[in-house]
Design a protein around this motif. Structure first.
Motif, short mmCIF file in Angstrom:
data_model
loop_
_atom_site.label_atom_id
_atom_site.label_comp_id
_atom_site.label_asym_id
_atom_site.label_seq_id
_atom_site.Cartn_x
_atom_site.Cartn_y
_atom_site.Cartn_z
N GLY A 11 0.82 -1.21 0.00
CA GLY A 11 0.00 0.00 0.00
C GLY A 11 0.86 1.25 0.00
O GLY A 11 1.94 1.27 0.60
N PRO A 12 0.37 2.30 -0.66
CA PRO A 12 1.16 3.53 -0.79
C PRO A 12 1.49 4.21 0.53
O PRO A 12 2.51 4.88 0.66
N GLN A 13 0.65 4.02 1.55
CA GLN A 13 0.93 4.64 2.84
C GLN A 13 2.17 4.05 3.51
O GLN A 13 2.73 4.65 4.43
N TYR A 14 2.63 2.87 3.04
CA TYR A 14 3.81 2.23 3.61
C TYR A 14 5.05 2.40 2.75
O TYR A 14 6.15 2.01 3.16
N ASP A 15 4.90 2.95 1.55
CA ASP A 15 6.06 3.15 0.67
C ASP A 15 7.10 4.01 1.37
O ASP A 15 6.78 5.05 1.94
N GLY A 16 8.34 3.57 1.32
CA GLY A 16 9.44 4.33 1.90
C GLY A 16 9.54 4.29 3.40
O GLY A 16 10.35 5.02 3.99
N THR A 17 8.77 3.42 4.06
CA THR A 17 8.87 3.32 5.52
C THR A 17 9.97 2.35 5.91
O THR A 17 10.36 1.47 5.12
N ARG A 18 10.45 2.48 7.13
CA ARG A 18 11.54 1.62 7.60
C ARG A 18 11.16 0.14 7.56
O ARG A 18 11.99 -0.71 7.26
N HIS A 19 9.91 -0.17 7.89
CA HIS A 19 9.47 -1.56 7.93
C HIS A 19 9.44 -2.18 6.53
O HIS A 19 9.37 -3.40 6.39
N ASN A 20 9.48 -1.36 5.49
CA ASN A 20 9.44 -1.85 4.11
C ASN A 20 10.82 -1.99 3.48
O ASN A 20 10.95 -2.05 2.26
N MET A 21 11.84 -2.07 4.30
CA MET A 21 13.20 -2.19 3.79
C MET A 21 13.36 -3.40 2.87
O MET A 21 14.01 -3.33 1.84
N GLY A 22 12.72 -4.52 3.23
CA GLY A 22 12.79 -5.70 2.36
C GLY A 22 12.22 -5.44 0.98
O GLY A 22 12.81 -5.83 -0.03
N PHE A 23 11.08 -4.75 0.92
CA PHE A 23 10.49 -4.39 -0.37
C PHE A 23 11.43 -3.48 -1.16
O PHE A 23 11.57 -3.62 -2.37
N MET A 24 12.06 -2.52 -0.47
CA MET A 24 12.94 -1.57 -1.16
C MET A 24 14.13 -2.28 -1.81
O MET A 24 14.52 -1.96 -2.93
N VAL A 25 14.71 -3.26 -1.10
CA VAL A 25 15.83 -4.01 -1.67
C VAL A 25 15.35 -4.81 -2.89
O VAL A 25 16.00 -4.80 -3.94
N ILE A 26 14.22 -5.47 -2.76
CA ILE A 26 13.67 -6.27 -3.87
C ILE A 26 13.37 -5.36 -5.07
O ILE A 26 13.65 -5.72 -6.22
N ASP A 27 12.80 -4.19 -4.81
CA ASP A 27 12.51 -3.24 -5.89
C ASP A 27 13.79 -2.80 -6.60
O ASP A 27 13.81 -2.66 -7.83
N GLN A 28 14.85 -2.56 -5.83
CA GLN A 28 16.12 -2.16 -6.45
C GLN A 28 16.68 -3.28 -7.32
O GLN A 28 17.16 -3.03 -8.43
N ILE A 29 16.62 -4.51 -6.83
CA ILE A 29 17.11 -5.65 -7.63
C ILE A 29 16.31 -5.75 -8.92
O ILE A 29 16.87 -5.90 -10.01
N ALA A 30 14.98 -5.66 -8.81
CA ALA A 30 14.12 -5.75 -10.00
C ALA A 30 14.47 -4.65 -10.99
O ALA A 30 14.56 -4.90 -12.21
N LYS A 31 14.66 -3.44 -10.50
CA LYS A 31 14.99 -2.32 -11.39
C LYS A 31 16.33 -2.55 -12.08
O LYS A 31 16.45 -2.38 -13.29
N ASP A 32 17.34 -2.97 -11.31
CA ASP A 32 18.68 -3.15 -11.86
C ASP A 32 18.75 -4.28 -12.89
O ASP A 32 19.59 -4.25 -13.78
N TYR A 33 17.86 -5.26 -12.76
CA TYR A 33 17.85 -6.38 -13.71
C TYR A 33 16.65 -6.35 -14.64
O TYR A 33 16.37 -7.33 -15.33
N GLN A 34 15.95 -5.23 -14.66
CA GLN A 34 14.82 -4.99 -15.55
C GLN A 34 13.77 -6.10 -15.47
O GLN A 34 13.28 -6.60 -16.49
N LEU A 35 13.42 -6.47 -14.24
CA LEU A 35 12.38 -7.47 -14.00
C LEU A 35 11.11 -6.75 -13.59
O LEU A 35 11.15 -5.78 -12.83
N THR A 36 9.97 -7.21 -14.10
CA THR A 36 8.70 -6.55 -13.87
C THR A 36 7.83 -7.41 -12.95
O THR A 36 7.68 -8.61 -13.18
N PHE A 37 7.26 -6.76 -11.96
CA PHE A 37 6.38 -7.45 -11.02
C PHE A 37 4.98 -7.62 -11.60
O PHE A 37 4.50 -6.75 -12.31
N LYS A 38 4.38 -8.75 -11.26
CA LYS A 38 2.97 -8.97 -11.56
C LYS A 38 2.30 -9.45 -10.28
O LYS A 38 2.94 -10.09 -9.43
N HIS A 39 1.04 -9.12 -10.15
CA HIS A 39 0.31 -9.54 -8.95
C HIS A 39 -0.21 -10.96 -9.17
O HIS A 39 -0.84 -11.25 -10.18
#
Length: 186
Positions: A11-39
């Motif tokens: 959810g957008p209210q949690y974007d960039g929060t400390r508790h979302n550090m795992g998501f932030m690392v995963i997002d960086q890996i996906a960006k660096d390797y041009q991988l796209t998320f799907k739900h």
């Protein structure tokens, strides 16, 4: 296949929060390797798959909220037949300073509700972790702190965290043993 799970809250209210550090690392890996998320609603996750460092990987962001992460991860492991030794979980750790990571081969949840859920659903504490430091709130409310966003003066430490965690995951994907990784990064 290697499964790389980042813990966080959806959810957008949690974007960039400390508790979302795992998501932030995963997002960086996906960006660096041009991988796209799907739900993947049946598995309650956002997933991205591809090749990193010559190895097939599945990046996972559970959409169950932090406290129910295992409810998403276990069915994905079963579906893709991923053994626990090919799983790595990235999560925030307020007992580490910002800008530092620590790798751990196994262990208790240490009060982290996302890890508690994973241990409960997987039936083991024996999975690899990348613990990413977010600092301790001191006497402030833990809940308010972990759900708070990083301040401007914390950006350098945040970027260090993201880079270190990504490099550790890349080394693991390339076949560096977890014992060697712990010696290198801890």
């Amino acid at each position: 296949m290697k499964m790389i799970v980042g813990l966080g809250n959806i959810g957008p209210q949690y974007d960039g929060t400390r508790h979302n550090m795992g998501f932030m690392v995963i997002d960086q890996i996906a960006k660096d390797y041009q991988l796209t998320f799907k739900h993947t609603s049946k598995m309650e996750a956002m997933t991205a798959s591809g090749i990193i460092k010559g190895e097939k990987v599945l990046l996972v962001k559970p959409t169950t909220f932090m406290n129910e992460s295992g409810r998403s991860v276990k069915p994905l492991m079963d579906y893709y037949d991923v053994p626990v030794e090919d799983l790595i979980v990235i999560h925030d750790d307020m007992d580490l300073p910002l800008g530092k990571i620590r790798l751990k081969a196994k262990g208790s949840a240490a009060g982290h509700n996302g890890l508690k859920s994973l241990i409960n659903h997987l039936g083991t504490q024996g999975f690899h972790r990348v613990k990413v430091g977010i600092d301790h709130p001191g006497k402030a409310s833990v809940v308010d702190y972990v759900l708070g966003k990083f301040k401007k003066d914390e950006q350098a430490g945040l970027l260090d965290n993201l880079d270190q965690a990504e490099h550790a995951v890349e080394d693991w994907i390339e076949g560096t043993t977890f014992a060697q990784l712990m010696n290198k990064y801890n």
